[in-house]
Design an enzyme around this catalytic site. Structure first.
Site, mmCIF file in Angstrom:
data_model
loop_
_atom_site.group_PDB
_atom_site.id
_atom_site.type_symbol
_atom_site.label_atom_id
_atom_site.label_comp_id
_atom_site.label_asym_id
_atom_site.label_seq_id
_atom_site.Cartn_x
_atom_site.Cartn_y
_atom_site.Cartn_z
ATOM 1 N N LYS A 1 0.745 -0.977 -0.133
ATOM 2 C CA LYS A 1 0.061 0.054 -0.049
ATOM 3 C C LYS A 1 0.931 1.315 0.067
ATOM 4 O O LYS A 1 2.055 1.057 0.658
ATOM 5 C CB LYS A 1 -0.769 -0.042 1.075
ATOM 6 C CG LYS A 1 -1.973 0.927 1.255
ATOM 7 C CD LYS A 1 -2.798 0.887 2.451
ATOM 8 C CE LYS A 1 -3.900 2.032 2.490
ATOM 9 N NZ LYS A 1 -4.722 1.726 3.806
ATOM 10 N N SER B 1 -9.419 1.689 2.684
ATOM 11 C CA SER B 1 -8.657 2.331 1.799
ATOM 12 C C SER B 1 -7.697 1.634 1.126
ATOM 13 O O SER B 1 -7.175 2.021 0.154
ATOM 14 C CB SER B 1 -8.113 3.656 2.672
ATOM 15 O OG SER B 1 -7.236 2.967 3.642
ATOM 16 N N SER C 1 -9.731 -0.647 6.756
ATOM 17 C CA SER C 1 -9.313 -0.351 5.665
ATOM 18 C C SER C 1 -8.553 -1.697 4.880
ATOM 19 O O SER C 1 -8.044 -1.655 3.745
ATOM 20 C CB SER C 1 -8.260 0.700 5.600
ATOM 21 O OG SER C 1 -9.021 1.986 5.661
#
Lengths: 477, 484
Positions: B82, B157, B181
């Protein structure tokens, strides 16, 4: 009759702690590195970096707190103080608001007004900011983060002081406590000790506090004294004119001897303090506290009492020697080596203080070792060198911490004891100064002094004046 | 192994084959690049792909494997990270304009651990800007599409990471979970995602959003991979004061056995707002665990309704402070024209941050401001404590808590941002876990009528990842391919 006013003063004192590394990272705290060389992702606020508390900072803060009779907060926390400024790389300063490490202490001071206690509201730990440097040529500002993350403690007093004299006495007291602890060198000029003065005035006898101002940029005890007097006058004049004092922060300009308003309470920032989620609460266990307690040094008052018992030196000497931890340590170590405390004290009180004053240095900056001073004292005791040569050697010792034995040997400074050589020199002097000889023989005692002096000069100072005196008198009989 | 066989393998299967000499790290990397070539333009899972670094890493790791220096279960596996996890020398943007060209000087501890385990890094995945969002639509660099249905979001996210794993654009990925997330995008994309106990994975090098809630965790093809990745990244790190010393033998949990395991289903998790298809799939999964010997019953967890306001107060407060460092002074974006310092700050941040980030900075600044601190921030902390207490009590009776990950399957692109409050409410089942610092997993448990994946959430007590992994593994084994 004109109204009488009382000045009410509280102090916020920042002290830079003498840790080897910064408060939240392993970077060096050493002074004077090239810009941004003592930095890492943590103290430059890089994304994803995290603070880790330096335990030594906690120990110093607790030690200062104990010395100032504070309650130690056994579970203290760090909070973030949020404000935007380029010297503050995260745009928040890690400090303590809600649970500072020390609270409710006091230190005793003594002034001409007598003895009193100045209460301490709290002591908290925090990080220092970087330094902004304005580049005139490029018309831009540059920032150096070497100081960013250097540990500080802030000592906040109650508004217990009533005069500049009390303020200075309080600062001297704090400085000595902290220097004795080795927690900081506390130099105002260099900024390792900084004091902000909160001052208000009120009519004598009034129980209510007046509106206060906070004064910054005070870089010496003298500046503090002048700023207090200046601000006191300014506030009294306002009150006399029926104008209100505004609660504000003011900056003292010591050259102009005037303070300027920086910001008022109305435009004071909201720092949005909240507990720093990156740092766990600091738990100070009984065992840890005990360890710190046991390490507390002998402070000045105790030391003065002991000196009175142990050493046969005047009270005045004791006061001066203990006014600096370094000076006291030097005195004790040298005395232990040479066994002549009185002589050691003399060297420190007279020659050392003279040179310090001449070179505008603090006792903490003394470089020579107790071993070398003891050796110099030994040389004079054994009459290897005379007093004036000793003073010359001492100046070099003060400058370069040389080994006096070696130095005297190398430079050929030993006192000439050989009677033959001395007699030869005296004969020449007597021959060259018939008038003085005559005077002496006519009973003018002073003339012998002149002849001894001339002989010393001829011997380039490397002789014993007493010995010359004896030989001379014998010779002129 | 041919490309299809390589791509069909899980991360741990792939590593095993590489170590057995049946394929190579280079072939695995090439297979991944092939998929990226094919799908990335449509899906947009990545913000940055570094092919050269991947191939160089593949060669270096292969050498170590051949020399017998690397024998762990993830040796040779191509990973995605990420884009809020710092990578030395590789752009780390947090999907924000303000960090568009930021190249960290150091790698996150989790990345170092992963590289030590022999992982090779493909690149950085798209995300909601600074992890603020539930759809990956707040990214400054465009949306990511759900590989299961291109009209839908991948969740967020960590949407880029979940989509990349689901699409085969990597074999496994790291995400971060502040309020769901990792779990929610894993659920939306039909992959496994786990948020570990707070303090298990070092946060050093994770660009902070809500520091007291953030955890890095795995997003993987199956539960075994999840355990292996968690084992690789977990460590006690001196650089993170909130990092913990703990038992990390997660691979030991992979046994198909839930006999006697007590599983509680909170009634509050199955009330209004839960999509009936999601409800059915999750309750069916509970039924399957029961068939395998678990004791399943419903109970009242309470306080769930307070989790969302408490979370958005705490996370926004911390974020407002954490994001102050992005000011145009030291790194990242700086506005082109400005007059004076204050104006530079204002313009830089106005231009550099997106709408959702600004919303949360303002919200957080408000709840911390003097006069409101007690009423909002302190109260939220009290709610946090009560929620933790409610979970503590539940874990006196149950080994695990079972529920849905999200009330619905993945929404369509463009549906969510118009109504942020509704989007925030979608976090209802995941958020309490972060507030309490608990570990939880999302495991695929079926599809809705439109073919969108549904996730089963299993929540454990602090440090009880192994119970979660055992139950998840058991379910996965029992359900066969049904989940994936």
């Amino acid at each position: 009759m004109a109204k009488q006013y009382e000045t009410v003063i509280g102090l916020e004192v920042h002290v830079e702690l003498a840790t080897r590394t910064k408060i939240f990272c392993g970077c060096s705290t050493a002074f004077g590195g090239a810009p941004n060389t003592h930095t890492c992702p943590v103290c430059t606020g890089m994304p994803g970096s995290l603070p880790v508390l330096n335990k030594q900072v906690v120990e110093y803060a607790v030690a200062v707190g104990l010395a100032a009779n504070c309650e130690i907060t056994r579970n203290c926390k760090f909070d973030r103080k949020n404000y935007f400024y380029p010297d503050n790389p995260q745009n928040y300063q890690i400090s303590q608001l809600y649970l500072p490490i020390c609270r409710d202490g006091w230190v005793g001071i003594e002034t001409q007004a007598g003895k009193k206690k100045v209460r301490i509201h709290e002591i908290h730990m925090e990080e220092d900011a970087g330094k902004l440097i304005h580049d005139e040529w490029e018309d831009c500002s540059l920032v150096d983060y070497n100081r960013s993350g250097v540990p500080l403690i802030e000592i906040v007093s109650e508004p217990d002081m009533r005069s500049a004299e009390e303020v200075i006495a309080y600062l001297e007291k704090l400085r000595l406590l902290i220097q004795y602890l080795g927690a900081s060198d506390c130099k105002l000029q260099e900024g390792s000790m900084r004091a902000d003065v909160n001052l208000s005035v009120r009519e004598a006898g009034s129980g209510r506090l007046g509106v206060r101002t906070e004064m910054k940029n005070l870089n010496s005890f003298k500046a503090i004294a002048r700023a207090i007097e200046g601000e006191r006058q300014r506030q009294i004049e306002l009150l006399e004119e029926g104008k209100p004092v505004t609660q504000e922060t003011r900056r003292w300009d010591d050259n102009k001897e005037y303070s300027y308003a920086m910001r008022s309470k109305e435009d004071a920032q909201d720092y949005r303090y909240f507990p720093d989620p990156d740092l766990a609460p600091v738990h100070i266990s009984e065992a840890w506290l005990q360890q710190i307690r046991e390490k507390q040094p002998e402070f000045r008052d105790e030391k003065m009492a002991r000196y009175k018992e142990e050493f046969n030196i005047p009270d005045y000497d004791i006061e001066i020697l203990t006014s600096s931890k370094h000076l006291a340590d030097l005195f004790e170590a040298t005395s232990a080596l040479c066994g002549q405390p009185k002589k050691v004290s003399n060297w420190l009180m007279v020659e050392t203080l003279r040179l310090l004053k001449e070179k505008d240095m603090e006792p903490e900056e003394i470089r020579f070792s107790p071993e070398n001073l003891a050796s110099l004292i030994g040389l004079t005791e054994r009459k290897v060198i005379n007093g004036s040569v000793a003073k010359e050697v001492f100046e070099v010792l003060f400058e370069k911490d040389i080994d006096p034995e070696k130095y005297v040997e190398e430079k050929g400074l030993k006192t000439e004891r050989d009677e033959g050589a001395l007699k030869k020199s005296i004969e020449e002097i007597v021959e060259a100064n018939p008038q003085s000889v005559e005077d002496y023989k006519n009973g003018k005692e002073k003339a012998i002094g002149f002849l001894v002096g001339q002989t010393m000069k001829a011997m380039k100072g490397k002789a014993d004046p007493a010995q010359i005196n004896t030989i001379l008198r014998e010779f002129l009989k | 192994m041919n490309r299809e066989e390589i791509l069909a393998a899980t991360a741990t299967e792939l590593s095993q084959k590489i170590r057995a000499g049946e394929t190579t790290v280079k072939e695995a990397a090439e297979a991944v690049l092939y998929v990226i070539e094919e799908k990335e333009e449509t899906l947009h899972c990545y913000v940055t792909i570094d092919k050269e670094k991947l191939m160089a890493g593949a060669e270096a790791v292969q050498k170590k494997i051949d020399a017998g220096e690397l024998s762990g279960p993830l040796a040779g596996v191509p990973f995605a990270l990420k884009d809020n996890i710092c990578t030395k020398g590789m752009r780390t943007t947090c999907s924000s304009r303000i960090l568009e060209n930021f190249i960290p000087a150091y790698s996150a501890q989790a990345v170092e651990n992963l590289e030590k385990a022999g992982a090779v890094i493909i690149g950085k995945t798209n995300m909601d800007e600074f992890a603020m969002g539930s759809t990956t639509e707040t990214s400054a660099f465009g949306v990511t599409r759900n590989p299961r249905n291109l009209l839908h979001v991948p969740g967020g996210s960590s949407g880029g990471s979940a989509a990349a794993v689901a699409a085969g654009e990597c074999f496994a990925a790291l995400g971060s979970d502040t309020g769901g997330s990792i779990r929610q995008p894993a659920s939306y994309c039909g992959v496994v995602g786990m948020k570990p106990t707070y303090g298990t994975v070092s946060r050093y090098g994770l660009v902070a959003y809500g520091s007291s809630l953030d955890q890095i965790g795995p997003i993987t093809k199956d539960v075994r991979d999840c355990a292996a990745v968690l084992y690789a990244i977990a460590s006690h790190d001196q650089k993170d004061s909130t990092s913990m010393k703990r038992d990390c033998r997660f691979m030991d949990a992979l046994k198909k056995d839930v006999k006697g395991m007590k599983i509680g289903i909170p009634q509050d998790y199955f009330g209004d707002g839960l999509d009936p298809e999601v409800k059915k799939a999750v309750l069916d999964a509970a039924g399957m665990l029961k068939e395998n010997g678990a004791v399943v019953e419903t109970f009242d967890l309470s306080l769930v309704q307070y989790a969302i306001p408490a979370y958005y107060t705490i996370a926004a407060a911390e974020a407002s402070s954490n994001l102050e460092r992005f000011d145009g002074i030291k790194y990242g974006y700086r506005t082109k024209e400005f007059e004076g310092l204050h104006n530079m700050y204002k313009k830089t941040r106005s231009e550099g941050f997106g709408a959702e980030v600004k919303r949360r900075i303002m919200l957080g600044s408000f709840v911390l401001s003097s006069g409101y601190y007690d009423a909002y921030y302190l109260k939220a902390l009290k709610v946090k404590t009560l929620i933790k207490k409610a979970f503590d009590e539940a874990f006196e009776r149950y080994d695990l808590i079972l529920g849905p990950v999200a009330p619905t399957t993945a929404p369509r692109l463009g549906e969510s941002l118009a109504d942020p409050l509704k989007m925030y409410l979608g976090d209802i089942y995941t958020i309490a876990v972060n507030l309490a610092g608990l570990p939880a997993i999302s495991v695929p448990c079926g599809f809705d009528g439109k073919g969108l994946p549904i996730g089963l959430q299993l929540i454990g007590n602090c440090f009880e990842e192994n119970k979660i992994l055992r139950a998840a593994y058991t379910y996965e084994q029992a359900a066969g391919q049904k989940g994936r």
